[in-house]
Design a protein around this motif. Structure first.
Motif, PDB file in Angstrom:
ATOM      1  N   TYR A  22       0.846  -1.181   0.000  1.00  0.00           N
ATOM      2  CA  TYR A  22       0.000   0.000   0.000  1.00  0.00           C
ATOM      3  C   TYR A  22       0.886   1.238   0.000  1.00  0.00           C
ATOM      4  CZ  TYR A  22      -3.628  -3.325   1.360  1.00  0.00           C
ATOM      5  OH  TYR A  22      -4.488  -4.391   1.396  1.00  0.00           O
ATOM      6  N   ALA A  23       0.514   2.214  -0.800  1.00  0.00           N
ATOM      7  CA  ALA A  23       1.267   3.470  -0.870  1.00  0.00           C
ATOM      8  C   ALA A  23       0.345   4.617  -0.501  1.00  0.00           C
ATOM      9  CB  ALA A  23       1.839   3.674  -2.270  1.00  0.00           C
ATOM     10  N   LEU A  37      -6.963  -1.959   7.959  1.00  0.00           N
ATOM     11  CA  LEU A  37      -5.993  -1.008   7.421  1.00  0.00           C
ATOM     12  C   LEU A  37      -6.387   0.404   7.842  1.00  0.00           C
ATOM     13  CD1 LEU A  37      -3.473  -0.979   5.529  1.00  0.00           C
ATOM     14  CD2 LEU A  37      -5.068  -0.604   3.631  1.00  0.00           C
ATOM     15  N   TYR A  38      -5.389   1.184   8.304  1.00  0.00           N
ATOM     16  CA  TYR A  38      -5.628   2.543   8.757  1.00  0.00           C
ATOM     17  C   TYR A  38      -4.712   3.504   8.006  1.00  0.00           C
ATOM     18  CZ  TYR A  38      -7.533  -0.026  12.775  1.00  0.00           C
ATOM     19  OH  TYR A  38      -8.237  -0.893  13.575  1.00  0.00           O
ATOM     20  N   THR A  39      -5.196   4.717   7.793  1.00  0.00           N
ATOM     21  CA  THR A  39      -4.339   5.764   7.268  1.00  0.00           C
ATOM     22  C   THR A  39      -4.606   7.064   8.005  1.00  0.00           C
ATOM     23  OG1 THR A  39      -3.597   6.952   5.290  1.00  0.00           O
ATOM     24  CG2 THR A  39      -5.940   6.440   5.413  1.00  0.00           C
ATOM     25  N   GLY A  40      -3.528   7.746   8.352  1.00  0.00           N
ATOM     26  CA  GLY A  40      -3.611   9.079   8.919  1.00  0.00           C
ATOM     27  C   GLY A  40      -3.348  10.084   7.816  1.00  0.00           C
ATOM     28  N   VAL A  97     -10.362   4.310   7.920  1.00  0.00           N
ATOM     29  CA  VAL A  97     -10.188   2.881   8.104  1.00  0.00           C
ATOM     30  C   VAL A  97     -10.749   2.131   6.900  1.00  0.00           C
ATOM     31  CG1 VAL A  97     -12.406   2.559   9.287  1.00  0.00           C
ATOM     32  CG2 VAL A  97     -10.540   0.951   9.719  1.00  0.00           C
ATOM     33  N   SER A  98     -10.143   0.984   6.602  1.00  0.00           N
ATOM     34  CA  SER A  98     -10.663   0.083   5.582  1.00  0.00           C
ATOM     35  C   SER A  98     -10.696  -1.325   6.146  1.00  0.00           C
ATOM     36  CB  SER A  98      -9.785   0.128   4.326  1.00  0.00           C
ATOM     37  OG  SER A  98     -10.206  -0.854   3.391  1.00  0.00           O
ATOM     38  N   HIS A  99     -11.859  -1.984   5.972  1.00  0.00           N
ATOM     39  CA  HIS A  99     -12.013  -3.366   6.441  1.00  0.00           C
ATOM     40  C   HIS A  99     -11.970  -4.361   5.291  1.00  0.00           C
ATOM     41  CE1 HIS A  99     -12.978  -2.008  10.501  1.00  0.00           C
ATOM     42  NE2 HIS A  99     -13.821  -1.153   9.976  1.00  0.00           N
ATOM     43  N   ASP A 100     -11.696  -3.875   4.070  1.00  0.00           N
ATOM     44  CA  ASP A 100     -11.702  -4.754   2.901  1.00  0.00           C
ATOM     45  C   ASP A 100     -10.441  -4.567   2.060  1.00  0.00           C
ATOM     46  OD1 ASP A 100     -12.237  -2.239   1.953  1.00  0.00           O
ATOM     47  OD2 ASP A 100     -14.104  -2.761   0.924  1.00  0.00           O
ATOM     48  N   ASP A 101      -9.301  -4.543   2.742  1.00  0.00           N
ATOM     49  CA  ASP A 101      -7.997  -4.449   2.077  1.00  0.00           C
ATOM     50  C   ASP A 101      -7.873  -3.201   1.208  1.00  0.00           C
ATOM     51  OD1 ASP A 101      -7.238  -6.936   3.180  1.00  0.00           O
ATOM     52  OD2 ASP A 101      -8.230  -8.003   1.547  1.00  0.00           O
ATOM     53  N   GLY A 102      -8.433  -2.100   1.686  1.00  0.00           N
ATOM     54  CA  GLY A 102      -8.310  -0.841   0.965  1.00  0.00           C
ATOM     55  C   GLY A 102      -9.355  -0.611  -0.101  1.00  0.00           C
ATOM     56  N   ASP A 160     -11.623   0.194  19.807  1.00  0.00           N
ATOM     57  CA  ASP A 160     -12.692  -0.409  19.015  1.00  0.00           C
ATOM     58  C   ASP A 160     -12.481  -0.169  17.525  1.00  0.00           C
ATOM     59  OD1 ASP A 160     -13.257   2.263  18.853  1.00  0.00           O
ATOM     60  OD2 ASP A 160     -15.213   2.143  19.828  1.00  0.00           O
ATOM     61  N   GLN A 161     -11.212  -0.304  17.101  1.00  0.00           N
ATOM     62  CA  GLN A 161     -10.829  -0.177  15.692  1.00  0.00           C
ATOM     63  C   GLN A 161     -11.161   1.200  15.125  1.00  0.00           C
ATOM     64  OE1 GLN A 161     -12.797  -3.696  13.992  1.00  0.00           O
ATOM     65  NE2 GLN A 161     -10.793  -4.670  13.879  1.00  0.00           N
TER      66      GLN A 161
END
Length: 339
Positions: free
Chosen positions: A63-64, A103-106, A114-119, A165-166
């Motif tokens: 991931y980029a 997956l998280y991104t700031g 947040v992504s719960h499906d691989d982005g 809690d994610q």
């Protein structure tokens, strides 16, 4: 081609000698031979400002984080596809992966997603993400996940936030912090460590209270933070490397450095410690930081942006111009096209 005349922002070393370099304007460069030769790897990349690269160890997916959201690659970075539904035109500043694959991104300006499906799709995670004045904290510098899956976010000026809690609900955890500009965040086995503009703080209770552990530090202007496997904390500061022993004592670790201003630290279990500086080059210590010697033969630039080590034990150093690879047969560094 190599990452020449590019401002390198991130460096990721993987298995089998594959190295990826993310740049501020030239996109991603990829090496298949441990950094000897580089090729641009921007096919499908919709934005060439690359600030973070993350690899999922379970699937090998990359991931980029870019100036226009997140892109992903399933072939070791050769080709990229958009993975930013919900993140379009959002600056992805940092990336983190939870133990369950979340997956998280700031971001720089829009908080956390947040992504719960691989982005595949992203949702905002900003409930409770407010500083002590009640303002929403939008710029997330660093992310880290501890062994139990608790996520911590370090912000530009609002301190540290925590979610259990994610990311559905965030709480600020700044009690005890005297500075809320977060430069580094490390989750150790027994405690959290945070680097700020006023030194290092430690929390043994998940961030409920932070205790300054900076007494004895010769310089509290923290630029980077690394926790070694032995429990030693290495801190890059504006005037050199300092280290904290597991017993709690600090000592300067810059003897032998010339005008040190350390921007990157690498702990190598077989080759020792490496410290990259902003204007004095690269230094190495063979005696756990007791003394340092210059180790930048083959690197003409004296500005070191990042350091990395791959799974085979090869070291890499990034300058504003390109990436160099350590050649231990001749004890020097080789750049793009050498070797």
């Amino acid at each position: 081609d190599g990452p020449d005349d590019r401002f390198l922002m991130t460096l990721t070393a993987m298995t089998d000698g594959v190295v990826l370099a993310g740049t501020v304007s030239g996109g991603i460069f990829r090496s298949e031979d441990g950094g000897r030769r580089w090729t641009a790897a921007n096919e499908g990349l919709g934005n060439t400002q690359v600030l973070a690269i993350l690899r999922d160890p379970r699937s090998g997916t990359l991931y980029a984080g870019t100036g226009a959201g997140v892109f992903k690659s399933a072939d070791d970075g050769r080709r990229w596809t958009p993975s930013n539904r919900g993140l379009e035109m959002t600056l992805s500043r940092s990336l983190a992966l939870g133990p369950d694959g979340t997956l998280y991104t700031g971001t720089g300006g829009h908080g956390l997603f947040v992504s719960h499906d691989d982005g595949g799709a992203w949702q905002p995670l900003n409930e409770g993400l407010r500083d002590d004045m009640g303002l929403r904290e939008n710029f997330i510098r660093v992310l880290t996940v501890d062994g139990s899956g608790v996520l911590y976010a370090g912000s530009f000026g609002g301190g540290v936030f925590k979610t259990v809690d994610q990311g559905r609900h965030w709480v600020p955890i700044n009690d005890g912090l005297t500075n809320t500009s977060i430069r580094g965040l490390v989750a150790g086995p027994d405690a959290l460590y945070v680097g700020t503009g006023e030194g290092v703080f430690r929390s043994a209770d998940g961030g409920a209270w932070w205790e300054s552990i900076s007494q004895g530090m010769p310089d509290t202007n923290v630029q980077s933070l690394v926790l070694g496997k032995s429990g030693v904390l290495y801190v890059g500061t504006g005037s050199g490397v300092v280290e904290r022993s597991p017993r709690g004592s600090w000592r300067a670790s810059e003897r032998g450095m010339l005008f040190p201003s350390v921007s990157a630290v690498l702990v190598d279990p077989t080759r020792g410690l490496f410290a990259g500086t902003r204007s004095s080059g690269l230094f190495r210590s063979k005696d756990a930081g007791e003394s340092w010697g210059p180790f930048h033969d083959g690197i003409p630039s004296r500005t070191i942006r990042a350091l990395a080590r791959d799974a085979k034990g090869v070291q890499y150093a990034a300058t504003p111009e390109t990436v160099y690879r350590a050649d231990w047969a001749i004890s020097r560094w080789g750049a793009d096209g050498e070797g």
